[in-house]
Write a protein that holds these residues in place. Structure first.
Motif, PDB file in Angstrom:
ATOM      1  N   ALA A  13       6.286  13.312  -1.937  1.00  0.00           N
ATOM      2  CA  ALA A  13       7.205  13.139  -2.857  1.00  0.00           C
ATOM      3  C   ALA A  13       5.865  11.136  -3.516  1.00  0.00           C
ATOM      4  O   ALA A  13       5.978  11.409  -4.062  1.00  0.00           O
ATOM      5  N   ALA A  14       5.557  10.863  -2.438  1.00  0.00           N
ATOM      6  CA  ALA A  14       5.307   9.853  -2.196  1.00  0.00           C
ATOM      7  C   ALA A  14       3.642   9.947  -2.474  1.00  0.00           C
ATOM      8  O   ALA A  14       3.272   9.717  -3.227  1.00  0.00           O
ATOM      9  N   ALA A  15       3.348  10.953  -1.517  1.00  0.00           N
ATOM     10  CA  ALA A  15       1.868  11.039  -1.889  1.00  0.00           C
ATOM     11  C   ALA A  15       1.875  11.847  -3.640  1.00  0.00           C
ATOM     12  O   ALA A  15       0.653  11.931  -3.684  1.00  0.00           O
ATOM     13  N   ARG A  16       2.197  12.958  -3.882  1.00  0.00           N
ATOM     14  CA  ARG A  16       2.580  13.497  -5.255  1.00  0.00           C
ATOM     15  C   ARG A  16       2.559  12.334  -6.112  1.00  0.00           C
ATOM     16  O   ARG A  16       1.836  12.172  -7.102  1.00  0.00           O
ATOM     17  N   ALA A  17       3.563  11.587  -6.230  1.00  0.00           N
ATOM     18  CA  ALA A  17       3.778  10.633  -7.223  1.00  0.00           C
ATOM     19  C   ALA A  17       2.387   9.694  -7.541  1.00  0.00           C
ATOM     20  O   ALA A  17       1.458   8.665  -8.582  1.00  0.00           O
TER      21      ALA A  17
ATOM     22  N   ASP B  29      -1.493   3.959  -2.427  1.00  0.00           N
ATOM     23  CA  ASP B  29      -0.740   4.052  -3.896  1.00  0.00           C
ATOM     24  C   ASP B  29      -1.270   4.893  -4.768  1.00  0.00           C
ATOM     25  O   ASP B  29      -3.061   5.251  -4.373  1.00  0.00           O
ATOM     26  N   ALA B  30      -1.588   4.882  -6.093  1.00  0.00           N
ATOM     27  CA  ALA B  30      -1.911   5.820  -6.898  1.00  0.00           C
ATOM     28  C   ALA B  30      -3.121   4.479  -6.807  1.00  0.00           C
ATOM     29  O   ALA B  30      -4.229   5.047  -7.057  1.00  0.00           O
ATOM     30  N   GLN B  31      -2.752   3.102  -7.196  1.00  0.00           N
ATOM     31  CA  GLN B  31      -4.073   2.051  -7.173  1.00  0.00           C
ATOM     32  C   GLN B  31      -4.881   2.848  -6.642  1.00  0.00           C
ATOM     33  O   GLN B  31      -6.374   1.756  -6.899  1.00  0.00           O
ATOM     34  N   ALA B  32      -4.960   2.109  -5.095  1.00  0.00           N
ATOM     35  CA  ALA B  32      -5.933   2.629  -3.980  1.00  0.00           C
ATOM     36  C   ALA B  32      -6.445   3.817  -3.599  1.00  0.00           C
ATOM     37  O   ALA B  32      -7.406   4.017  -3.525  1.00  0.00           O
TER      38      ALA B  32
ATOM     39  N   MET C 248       1.315  -0.881   0.188  1.00  0.00           N
ATOM     40  CA  MET C 248      -0.064   0.387   0.038  1.00  0.00           C
ATOM     41  C   MET C 248       0.417   1.068  -0.484  1.00  0.00           C
ATOM     42  O   MET C 248       0.569   1.748  -0.466  1.00  0.00           O
ATOM     43  N   SER C 249       2.241   0.932   0.920  1.00  0.00           N
ATOM     44  CA  SER C 249       2.991   2.207   0.717  1.00  0.00           C
ATOM     45  C   SER C 249       3.899   2.380  -0.611  1.00  0.00           C
ATOM     46  O   SER C 249       3.718   1.640  -1.320  1.00  0.00           O
ATOM     47  N   VAL C 250       4.094   4.137  -1.123  1.00  0.00           N
ATOM     48  CA  VAL C 250       4.682   4.171  -2.177  1.00  0.00           C
ATOM     49  C   VAL C 250       5.899   3.848  -2.065  1.00  0.00           C
ATOM     50  O   VAL C 250       7.077   4.432  -0.924  1.00  0.00           O
ATOM     51  N   SER C 251       7.219   3.482  -2.573  1.00  0.00           N
ATOM     52  CA  SER C 251       8.460   3.863  -2.369  1.00  0.00           C
ATOM     53  C   SER C 251       8.899   4.789  -3.144  1.00  0.00           C
ATOM     54  O   SER C 251       9.009   5.623  -3.707  1.00  0.00           O
ATOM     55  N   LEU C 252      10.548   5.369  -2.518  1.00  0.00           N
ATOM     56  CA  LEU C 252      10.858   7.618  -2.490  1.00  0.00           C
ATOM     57  C   LEU C 252      12.049   6.753  -2.968  1.00  0.00           C
ATOM     58  O   LEU C 252      12.613   5.882  -3.023  1.00  0.00           O
ATOM     59  N   SER C 253      12.138   7.890  -3.642  1.00  0.00           N
ATOM     60  CA  SER C 253      13.471   7.707  -4.642  1.00  0.00           C
ATOM     61  C   SER C 253      14.518   7.998  -3.279  1.00  0.00           C
ATOM     62  O   SER C 253      14.765   8.634  -2.540  1.00  0.00           O
ATOM     63  N   ALA C 254      15.541   7.522  -2.941  1.00  0.00           N
ATOM     64  CA  ALA C 254      16.264   6.994  -2.198  1.00  0.00           C
ATOM     65  C   ALA C 254      16.724   8.461  -2.850  1.00  0.00           C
ATOM     66  O   ALA C 254      17.526   8.961  -1.465  1.00  0.00           O
ATOM     67  N   THR C 255      17.510   9.029  -3.166  1.00  0.00           N
ATOM     68  CA  THR C 255      18.417  10.193  -3.650  1.00  0.00           C
ATOM     69  C   THR C 255      17.711  11.308  -3.361  1.00  0.00           C
ATOM     70  O   THR C 255      18.604  11.942  -3.083  1.00  0.00           O
ATOM     71  N   SER C 256      16.393  11.575  -3.967  1.00  0.00           N
ATOM     72  CA  SER C 256      15.140  12.179  -3.249  1.00  0.00           C
ATOM     73  C   SER C 256      15.414  12.653  -1.729  1.00  0.00           C
ATOM     74  O   SER C 256      15.759  13.449  -0.537  1.00  0.00           O
ATOM     75  N   ARG C 257      15.455  11.405  -1.047  1.00  0.00           N
ATOM     76  CA  ARG C 257      15.142  11.030   0.273  1.00  0.00           C
ATOM     77  C   ARG C 257      16.524  11.614   1.054  1.00  0.00           C
ATOM     78  O   ARG C 257      16.548  13.014   1.672  1.00  0.00           O
ATOM     79  N   ARG C 258      17.298  11.096   0.523  1.00  0.00           N
ATOM     80  CA  ARG C 258      18.930  12.261   1.326  1.00  0.00           C
ATOM     81  C   ARG C 258      19.295  13.315   0.705  1.00  0.00           C
ATOM     82  O   ARG C 258      19.812  13.411   1.669  1.00  0.00           O
ATOM     83  N   LEU C 259      18.914  13.777  -0.349  1.00  0.00           N
ATOM     84  CA  LEU C 259      19.174  15.597  -0.980  1.00  0.00           C
ATOM     85  C   LEU C 259      17.957  16.518   0.454  1.00  0.00           C
ATOM     86  O   LEU C 259      19.137  17.138   1.334  1.00  0.00           O
ATOM     87  N   ASP C 260      16.335  15.665   0.740  1.00  0.00           N
ATOM     88  CA  ASP C 260      16.085  16.011   2.065  1.00  0.00           C
ATOM     89  C   ASP C 260      16.230  16.638   3.411  1.00  0.00           C
ATOM     90  O   ASP C 260      16.345  16.662   3.466  1.00  0.00           O
ATOM     91  N   ALA C 261      17.261  15.373   3.410  1.00  0.00           N
ATOM     92  CA  ALA C 261      16.986  14.829   4.700  1.00  0.00           C
ATOM     93  C   ALA C 261      18.944  15.875   5.386  1.00  0.00           C
ATOM     94  O   ALA C 261      19.502  16.317   5.773  1.00  0.00           O
ATOM     95  N   LEU C 262      19.268  15.724   3.335  1.00  0.00           N
ATOM     96  CA  LEU C 262      20.379  17.001   4.000  1.00  0.00           C
ATOM     97  C   LEU C 262      20.135  18.366   4.084  1.00  0.00           C
ATOM     98  O   LEU C 262      20.813  18.942   4.888  1.00  0.00           O
ATOM     99  N   THR C 263      19.455  18.818   3.321  1.00  0.00           N
ATOM    100  CA  THR C 263      19.372  19.952   4.185  1.00  0.00           C
ATOM    101  C   THR C 263      18.038  20.209   4.227  1.00  0.00           C
ATOM    102  O   THR C 263      18.525  21.739   5.140  1.00  0.00           O
ATOM    103  N   GLY C 264      17.250  19.489   4.785  1.00  0.00           N
ATOM    104  CA  GLY C 264      16.449  19.864   5.824  1.00  0.00           C
ATOM    105  C   GLY C 264      17.097  19.930   7.361  1.00  0.00           C
ATOM    106  O   GLY C 264      16.312  20.044   8.318  1.00  0.00           O
ATOM    107  N   ARG C 265      18.203  19.484   7.649  1.00  0.00           N
ATOM    108  CA  ARG C 265      19.204  19.217   8.660  1.00  0.00           C
ATOM    109  C   ARG C 265      18.874  20.463   9.669  1.00  0.00           C
ATOM    110  O   ARG C 265      19.775  20.380  11.028  1.00  0.00           O
ATOM    111  N   TRP C 266      19.987  21.168   8.309  1.00  0.00           N
ATOM    112  CA  TRP C 266      20.052  22.642   9.104  1.00  0.00           C
ATOM    113  C   TRP C 266      19.425  23.691   8.568  1.00  0.00           C
ATOM    114  O   TRP C 266      18.466  23.871   7.933  1.00  0.00           O
ATOM    115  N   THR C 267      19.191  24.661   9.414  1.00  0.00           N
ATOM    116  CA  THR C 267      18.658  26.197   8.501  1.00  0.00           C
ATOM    117  C   THR C 267      19.353  26.660   7.131  1.00  0.00           C
ATOM    118  O   THR C 267      20.657  25.977   7.251  1.00  0.00           O
TER     119      THR C 267
END
Length: 513
Positions: A491-495, A465-468, A1-20
């Motif tokens: 990212a998951a919900a938008r996809a 996911d999209a089907q549900a 039921m859950s949507v798989s996320l882009s690993a690159t996007s997750r890492r980038l968001d985690a990196l940029t969101g870690r600091w102000t």
């Protein structure tokens, strides 16, 4: 039921969101500074390591000292990250040197830039980009001129990814694109008219003009940006044209810093200029890990449902997240006597949130701006799909409360057709559940167990996911979709919405979630 996320996007968001944004900018500017020393030591820059070191040390030290002095004069805590950014930006603008008189002018530029943060402000908002102001002041007085030496071919190795990271972090890539298109088109046209081939013109634009550095580190300065997306795009276009055209007004010639200052004036004219002062009325629990702070505005606060407010809360020993944070407004503008924000309070809590949550009723908090484009369609009656994950429900509460105040929710004539998909880690984490139930909108709830709320449809754990989603909302293609939550959830919900046939999708990702 859950949507798989882009690993690159997750890492980038985690990196940029870690600091102000400020701390991330300092780190990237320091990386660029280190690279410039590497190039200099390898003989790939015209300037020696000693000249780079002397200029960098002068700019940064002057900015730090000036910040301390201005902090004492104005009885406020100086922001070290902001001072470092100003000094490092000026380091990349002025000709590196070891000559005493030239270093003195760099120190003056840093001092003027820092003073502008305290003197040229309107209710907590900078009127001018500080570094651009310091550079322009020296040019106008004839003491020194910025050369933007950062526009060197091999500096692109770090300037390009650093600028892209800053723009991605601040969701300003479209703004930068407009600036690059406006300035690049004019500069390339000028080269082509002079007989240069297109490839040479493009190479010269990127390697010899500071367009990428300017877009990533100057144009993106947050306290001088207008609040709305269309306003930022307009500013970018105007600055891009001024940046590229060889204009002059008497003895004053157009320069990148002057183009930016003129753009700052446009942004200031577009931005609301009423001060934001909020008196705390109540601090109430929403869920075990979320709270809502309710304030009484000391001046009327103008906003549209779905926008956010940036609060400023100077405090002792601020951590990497700094003394300013943005929060989605949860109240409706139709009820101006109260203003509220919702926030997550899971450990580890930032120094800002810790200080904010310790405030007693009656304490006054200031804000710097209200902004955001996460707005519902102006035309009433547009069918809506709202997808919220966790504390991402907060901007929707402002929108739904506003619609309720206007009689546009529930089973009444003229009510909006709304479907809310609401995901939470547990039933206990469903903030505003009772209020949402009372609004009479259709809710598809996504939790590990069925909350058994009358009229709500349980879809199970995790975002659908999209089907549900297409099974639960078969008419999704006709709905305007809005998605809010952490970057990963968005990212998951938008996809999923896109895969289910959704066409119009707006997102509101909570960086630092």
């Amino acid at each position: 039921m859950s949507v798989s996320l882009s690993a690159t996007s997750r890492r980038l968001d985690a990196l940029t969101g870690r600091w102000t944004m400020y701390r991330l900018t300092v780190v990237l500017l320091l990386a660029m500074t280190a690279w410039s020393f590497v190039l200099s030591a390898a003989g790939q820059l015209f300037y020696t390591p000693a000249e780079l070191a002397a200029t960098a040390a002068t700019a940064v030290a002057s900015s730090l000292v000036a910040s301390r002095v201005m902090g004492l004069l104005f009885r406020t805590r100086p922001q070290t990250d902001s001072s470092l950014i100003t000094g490092l930006l000026l380091f990349f603008l002025f000709w590196p040197t070891t000559e005493g008189s030239q270093l003195l002018t760099v120190a003056l530029a840093a001092g003027a830039a820092t003073a502008s943060k305290y003197l040229l402000v309107w209710r907590g908002r900078h009127i001018f980009n500080p570094a651009a102001f310091g550079a322009a002041l020296l040019a106008v007085t004839g003491l020194n001129s910025a050369v933007w030496w950062v526009a060197a071919p091999l500096m692109l190795v770090v300037v390009l990814p650093a600028a892209a990271l800053i723009l991605y972090r601040n969701r300003l890539l479209p703004m930068a694109g407009v600036f690059l298109l406006a300035s690049g088109a004019i500069i390339i046209a000028r080269f082509l008219s002079g007989g240069e081939p297109l490839t040479t013109a493009l190479a010269t634009l990127l390697a010899s003009y500071p367009v990428l550095f300017f877009a990533g580190f100057m144009l993106s300065e947050p306290l001088t940006l207008p609040p709305r997306r269309w306003q930022r795009l307009l500013e970018a276009a105007v600055v891009g044209v001024l940046f590229a055209l060889p204009l002059n007004l008497g003895p004053v010639y157009m320069s990148p810093e002057l183009a930016l200052l003129l753009g700052n004036l446009l942004a200031f004219a577009l931005a609301p200029r009423a001060g934001i002062r909020l008196r705390l009325r109540e601090n109430r629990a929403l869920t075990p890990t979320a709270r809502e702070l309710v304030f009484e505005p000391l001046r009327p606060l103008k906003f549209r449902p779905g926008q956010y407010v940036e609060l400023s809360l100077p405090h002792a020993s601020p951590d990497a997240r700094g003394a300013r944070r943005i929060f989605s407004l949860t109240t409706a503008p139709e009820k101006p006597e109260t203003v509220a924000v919702g926030l997550r309070v899971t450990e580890p809590v930032s120094s800002f949130k810790s200080t904010l949550l310790k405030l007693k009723p009656g304490a006054v908090v200031t804000g710097t701006s209200v902004a955001g484009d996460f707005l519902l369609p102006r035309r009433p009656g547009v069918p809506l799909l709202l997808v919220a994950s966790g504390v991402g429900i907060t901007p929707f509460m402002s929108q739904l409360r506003s619609l309720a105040a206007r009689g546009q929710t529930g089973a009444v004539a003229g009510a909006s057709d709304i479907v809310l998909v609401y995901a939470a880690s547990s039933v206990e984490e469903l903030a505003y559940a009772a209020e949402l139930h009372g609004m009479g909108i259709r809710v598809l709830v996504c939790t590990p167990t069925d909350p058994q709320i009358s009229g709500w449809t349980w879809l199970g754990p995790g975002l659908p996911d999209a089907q549900a989603l297409v099974q639960a909302v078969p008419d999704i293609a006709r709905r305007a979709a809005y998605v809010s939550g952490s970057p990963g959830a968005v990212a998951a919900a938008r996809a999923a919405v896109r895969g289910a046939g959704g066409r119009t999708i707006k997102t509101d990702a909570f960086l630092g979630y």
